[in-house]
Design a protein around this motif. Structure first.
Motif, PDB file in Angstrom:
ATOM      1  N   PHE A  41       0.489  36.190 -82.939  1.00 14.57           N
ATOM      2  CA  PHE A  41      -0.452  36.940 -82.113  1.00 14.57           C
ATOM      3  C   PHE A  41      -1.907  36.653 -82.486  1.00 14.57           C
ATOM      4  O   PHE A  41      -2.767  36.465 -81.619  1.00 14.57           O
ATOM      5  CB  PHE A  41      -0.144  38.430 -82.229  1.00 14.57           C
ATOM      6  N   THR A  42      -2.190  36.586 -83.768  1.00 12.56           N
ATOM      7  CA  THR A  42      -3.576  36.385 -84.209  1.00 12.56           C
ATOM      8  C   THR A  42      -4.095  34.979 -83.903  1.00 12.56           C
ATOM      9  O   THR A  42      -5.306  34.745 -83.965  1.00 12.56           O
ATOM     10  CB  THR A  42      -3.707  36.664 -85.722  1.00 12.56           C
ATOM     11  N   ASP A  43      -3.191  34.048 -83.568  1.00 12.79           N
ATOM     12  CA  ASP A  43      -3.639  32.708 -83.167  1.00 12.79           C
ATOM     13  C   ASP A  43      -4.396  32.746 -81.848  1.00 12.79           C
ATOM     14  O   ASP A  43      -5.150  31.817 -81.531  1.00 12.79           O
ATOM     15  CB  ASP A  43      -2.439  31.766 -83.023  1.00 12.79           C
ATOM     16  N   PHE A  44      -4.184  33.810 -81.073  1.00  9.16           N
ATOM     17  CA  PHE A  44      -4.790  33.908 -79.743  1.00  9.16           C
ATOM     18  C   PHE A  44      -6.076  34.738 -79.736  1.00  9.16           C
ATOM     19  O   PHE A  44      -6.665  34.948 -78.681  1.00  9.16           O
ATOM     20  CB  PHE A  44      -3.801  34.540 -78.757  1.00  9.16           C
ATOM     21  N   ILE A  45      -6.492  35.209 -80.907  1.00  6.58           N
ATOM     22  CA  ILE A  45      -7.654  36.097 -81.001  1.00  6.58           C
ATOM     23  C   ILE A  45      -8.781  35.387 -81.743  1.00  6.58           C
ATOM     24  O   ILE A  45      -8.547  34.737 -82.768  1.00  6.58           O
ATOM     25  CB  ILE A  45      -7.303  37.408 -81.738  1.00  6.58           C
ATOM     26  N   SER A  46      -9.984  35.511 -81.256  1.00  6.36           N
ATOM     27  CA  SER A  46     -11.131  34.913 -81.945  1.00  6.36           C
ATOM     28  C   SER A  46     -11.423  35.677 -83.229  1.00  6.36           C
ATOM     29  O   SER A  46     -11.098  36.862 -83.354  1.00  6.36           O
ATOM     30  CB  SER A  46     -12.362  34.932 -81.043  1.00  6.36           C
ATOM     31  N   LYS A  47     -12.040  35.006 -84.196  1.00  5.02           N
ATOM     32  CA  LYS A  47     -12.353  35.648 -85.470  1.00  5.02           C
ATOM     33  C   LYS A  47     -13.272  36.850 -85.291  1.00  5.02           C
ATOM     34  O   LYS A  47     -13.158  37.844 -86.007  1.00  5.02           O
ATOM     35  CB  LYS A  47     -12.996  34.632 -86.416  1.00  5.02           C
ATOM     36  N   ALA A  48     -14.163  36.764 -84.327  1.00  3.72           N
ATOM     37  CA  ALA A  48     -15.107  37.868 -84.096  1.00  3.72           C
ATOM     38  C   ALA A  48     -14.397  39.136 -83.629  1.00  3.72           C
ATOM     39  O   ALA A  48     -14.866  40.248 -83.883  1.00  3.72           O
ATOM     40  CB  ALA A  48     -16.151  37.444 -83.074  1.00  3.72           C
ATOM     41  N   GLU A  49     -13.257  38.963 -82.947  1.00  4.11           N
ATOM     42  CA  GLU A  49     -12.543  40.122 -82.411  1.00  4.11           C
ATOM     43  C   GLU A  49     -11.382  40.569 -83.297  1.00  4.11           C
ATOM     44  O   GLU A  49     -10.731  41.567 -83.001  1.00  4.11           O
ATOM     45  CB  GLU A  49     -12.020  39.801 -81.007  1.00  4.11           C
ATOM     46  N   VAL A  70      -4.663  32.377 -74.710  1.00  5.15           N
ATOM     47  CA  VAL A  70      -3.307  31.837 -74.678  1.00  5.15           C
ATOM     48  C   VAL A  70      -3.349  30.354 -74.351  1.00  5.15           C
ATOM     49  O   VAL A  70      -4.090  29.936 -73.447  1.00  5.15           O
ATOM     50  CB  VAL A  70      -2.462  32.596 -73.635  1.00  5.15           C
ATOM     51  N   PRO A  71      -2.579  29.530 -75.063  1.00  5.03           N
ATOM     52  CA  PRO A  71      -2.586  28.080 -74.793  1.00  5.03           C
ATOM     53  C   PRO A  71      -2.056  27.765 -73.399  1.00  5.03           C
ATOM     54  O   PRO A  71      -1.261  28.514 -72.829  1.00  5.03           O
ATOM     55  CB  PRO A  71      -1.661  27.525 -75.886  1.00  5.03           C
ATOM     56  N   LYS A  72      -2.484  26.650 -72.853  1.00  6.81           N
ATOM     57  CA  LYS A  72      -2.064  26.253 -71.506  1.00  6.81           C
ATOM     58  C   LYS A  72      -0.573  25.954 -71.447  1.00  6.81           C
ATOM     59  O   LYS A  72       0.099  26.249 -70.477  1.00  6.81           O
ATOM     60  CB  LYS A  72      -2.871  25.034 -71.049  1.00  6.81           C
ATOM     61  N   GLN A  73      -0.077  25.341 -72.515  1.00  5.57           N
ATOM     62  CA  GLN A  73       1.353  25.033 -72.554  1.00  5.57           C
ATOM     63  C   GLN A  73       2.143  26.300 -72.867  1.00  5.57           C
ATOM     64  O   GLN A  73       1.834  27.024 -73.808  1.00  5.57           O
ATOM     65  CB  GLN A  73       1.637  23.971 -73.616  1.00  5.57           C
ATOM     66  N   LYS A  74       3.176  26.576 -72.065  1.00  9.57           N
ATOM     67  CA  LYS A  74       3.955  27.794 -72.266  1.00  9.57           C
ATOM     68  C   LYS A  74       4.654  27.779 -73.617  1.00  9.57           C
ATOM     69  O   LYS A  74       5.164  26.754 -74.061  1.00  9.57           O
ATOM     70  CB  LYS A  74       4.996  27.936 -71.151  1.00  9.57           C
ATOM     71  N   PHE A  75       4.659  28.939 -74.266  1.00  8.39           N
ATOM     72  CA  PHE A  75       5.319  29.056 -75.554  1.00  8.39           C
ATOM     73  C   PHE A  75       6.694  29.710 -75.355  1.00  8.39           C
ATOM     74  O   PHE A  75       6.878  30.560 -74.493  1.00  8.39           O
ATOM     75  CB  PHE A  75       4.478  29.870 -76.543  1.00  8.39           C
ATOM     76  N   PRO A  76       7.679  29.323 -76.146  1.00 11.90           N
ATOM     77  CA  PRO A  76       9.017  29.895 -76.014  1.00 11.90           C
ATOM     78  C   PRO A  76       9.119  31.235 -76.745  1.00 11.90           C
ATOM     79  O   PRO A  76       8.353  31.519 -77.668  1.00 11.90           O
ATOM     80  CB  PRO A  76       9.908  28.846 -76.686  1.00 11.90           C
ATOM     81  N   GLY A  77      10.081  32.034 -76.327  1.00 16.97           N
ATOM     82  CA  GLY A  77      10.370  33.261 -77.053  1.00 16.97           C
ATOM     83  C   GLY A  77       9.334  34.352 -76.886  1.00 16.97           C
ATOM     84  O   GLY A  77       8.608  34.420 -75.890  1.00 16.97           O
ATOM     85  N   THR A  78       9.255  35.206 -77.918  1.00 18.80           N
ATOM     86  CA  THR A  78       8.395  36.397 -77.897  1.00 18.80           C
ATOM     87  C   THR A  78       7.412  36.366 -79.048  1.00 18.80           C
ATOM     88  O   THR A  78       7.753  35.973 -80.167  1.00 18.80           O
ATOM     89  CB  THR A  78       9.252  37.672 -77.990  1.00 18.80           C
ATOM     90  N   ILE A  79       6.200  36.787 -78.776  1.00 14.11           N
ATOM     91  CA  ILE A  79       5.174  36.940 -79.801  1.00 14.11           C
ATOM     92  C   ILE A  79       4.741  38.400 -79.809  1.00 14.11           C
ATOM     93  O   ILE A  79       4.488  38.978 -78.749  1.00 14.11           O
ATOM     94  CB  ILE A  79       3.973  36.016 -79.529  1.00 14.11           C
ATOM     95  N   THR A 114       5.337  37.356 -73.741  1.00 14.22           N
ATOM     96  CA  THR A 114       6.373  36.388 -73.419  1.00 14.22           C
ATOM     97  C   THR A 114       6.021  35.699 -72.106  1.00 14.22           C
ATOM     98  O   THR A 114       5.459  36.324 -71.201  1.00 14.22           O
ATOM     99  CB  THR A 114       7.769  37.041 -73.327  1.00 14.22           C
ATOM    100  N   GLU A 115       6.329  34.428 -72.021  1.00 14.29           N
ATOM    101  CA  GLU A 115       6.037  33.675 -70.804  1.00 14.29           C
ATOM    102  C   GLU A 115       7.305  33.214 -70.094  1.00 14.29           C
ATOM    103  O   GLU A 115       7.248  32.675 -69.006  1.00 14.29           O
ATOM    104  CB  GLU A 115       5.170  32.453 -71.148  1.00 14.29           C
ATOM    105  N   GLN A 116       8.430  33.434 -70.741  1.00 18.33           N
ATOM    106  CA  GLN A 116       9.705  33.026 -70.161  1.00 18.33           C
ATOM    107  C   GLN A 116      10.666  34.206 -70.240  1.00 18.33           C
ATOM    108  O   GLN A 116      11.527  34.279 -71.116  1.00 18.33           O
ATOM    109  CB  GLN A 116      10.266  31.816 -70.896  1.00 18.33           C
ATOM    110  N   ALA A 117      10.479  35.129 -69.308  1.00 15.58           N
ATOM    111  CA  ALA A 117      11.207  36.391 -69.360  1.00 15.58           C
ATOM    112  C   ALA A 117      12.718  36.216 -69.296  1.00 15.58           C
ATOM    113  O   ALA A 117      13.471  36.987 -69.895  1.00 15.58           O
ATOM    114  CB  ALA A 117      10.746  37.301 -68.210  1.00 15.58           C
ATOM    115  N   LYS A 118      13.187  35.204 -68.576  1.00 16.23           N
ATOM    116  CA  LYS A 118      14.616  35.017 -68.398  1.00 16.23           C
ATOM    117  C   LYS A 118      15.216  33.995 -69.361  1.00 16.23           C
ATOM    118  O   LYS A 118      16.394  33.656 -69.254  1.00 16.23           O
ATOM    119  CB  LYS A 118      14.907  34.589 -66.954  1.00 16.23           C
ATOM    120  N   ALA A 119      14.422  33.510 -70.290  1.00 12.11           N
ATOM    121  CA  ALA A 119      14.927  32.520 -71.246  1.00 12.11           C
ATOM    122  C   ALA A 119      15.951  33.150 -72.172  1.00 12.11           C
ATOM    123  O   ALA A 119      15.867  34.326 -72.522  1.00 12.11           O
ATOM    124  CB  ALA A 119      13.766  31.947 -72.060  1.00 12.11           C
ATOM    125  N   LYS A 120      16.943  32.367 -72.581  1.00 14.92           N
ATOM    126  CA  LYS A 120      17.977  32.861 -73.469  1.00 14.92           C
ATOM    127  C   LYS A 120      17.397  33.088 -74.859  1.00 14.92           C
ATOM    128  O   LYS A 120      16.742  32.204 -75.417  1.00 14.92           O
ATOM    129  CB  LYS A 120      19.139  31.863 -73.536  1.00 14.92           C
TER     130      LYS A 120
END
Length: 273
Positions: A41-49, A70-79, A114-120
């Motif tokens: 989760f903290t990978d998506f937050i700027s240091k200032a915030e 959030v990165p442009k490429q979809k990430f698997p699973g849940t963060i 999550t970006e893949q709600a139906k992923a196994k």
């Protein structure tokens, strides 16, 4: 909103972790990334915030935004992570009865991404290592190495002597919750258990719904870590050393009685001749 004074707040962002008691903690501010996580989760937050202090003026309100990059490429699973808010300013209010009250609070807002709600969701638990502390306390470090959050985890652990089947320590827990890509320490044996120095094996069965894992690891308890022989309790709480001394004395007494009885019989035979 406070009408009489300015209020200062502290806002921090943290990753979700698993506590040793089997609950999910959304306020891990150490920001040490799990080695198995592609993103946290903290990978998506700027240091200032990541950590902010704001002041809300008396009689007003304020909106604070934490932006997710959030990165442009979809990430698997849940963060998973959390936004923690703590009130730094203490408010004193004079009540009609003359008493003073002190208000202080904090709250956490969990955030699940999550970006893949139906992923196994394929979870995987591993036994990273077995640690032994003086006492001894045997601690199994369990690790969820996948970006999957799950609950209702049961753990059934047994400790035996290495290459033996007799269970020395048995512990079972239920309803643990596990955060994505997180580890926690499971206390398999505390200092109330009488384990001495030697080679042991921990055998663990974990289950969450249809997910099942069987984890086994050998470990060693040193003489310094283990319970000394003189302190290990046996029958009726008597120490093992004392118990063996009592047994030895009883054996000597019994052997002595047998010898006396045999000699008396021999003497009677001699007299009767």
């Amino acid at each position: 909103m406070n009408k009489k004074q300015d209020i200062e707040y502290l806002i921090k962002v943290g990753n979700a972790t698993t506590n040793d008691n089997g609950t999910i903690n959304y306020t891990n501010f150490k920001n040490k990334k799990d080695t198995t996580a592609k993103y946290q989760f903290t990978d998506f937050i700027s240091k200032a915030e990541m950590k902010q202090k704001i002041t809300v003026k008396a009689g007003s309100s304020s909106e604070v935004t934490v932006n997710l990059n959030v990165p442009k490429q979809k990430f698997p699973g849940t963060i998973a992570g959390g936004v923690y808010v703590e009130r730094l300013t203490n408010s004193y209010t004079n009540e009609k009865n003359g008493m003073n009250t002190r208000n202080h609070f904090s709250m956490t807002l969990p955030v699940i991404l999550t970006e893949q709600a139906k992923a196994k969701r394929i979870a995987k638990m591993e036994l990273d290592k077995v640690m032994v502390k003086n006492g001894p306390e045997v601690i199994a470090k369990l690790h969820n190495v996948k970006p999957v959050m799950f609950g209702k985890l049961s753990i059934d652990s047994k400790i035996t002597k290495k290459n033996h089947v007799k269970t020395l320590i048995h512990k079972n827990v239920n309803n643990y919750q596990v955060a994505p890509n997180s580890s926690f320490n499971f206390l398999a044996s505390d200092s109330s258990n009488q384990l001495g120095a030697g080679e042991y094996t921990i055998d663990m069965h974990l289950q969450s719904g249809e997910r099942k894992w069987h984890l086994v690891r050998d470990f060693t308890i040193t003489a310094k870590q283990g319970v000394p022989l003189t302190k290990r309790t046996g029958w009726l709480g008597v120490s093992m050393v004392m118990l063996w001394i009592v047994i030895l004395i009883l054996v000597i007494i019994i052997v002595g009685l047998v010898v006396v009885i045999v000699r008396q019989k021999q003497n009677l035979k001699t007299k009767n001749k």
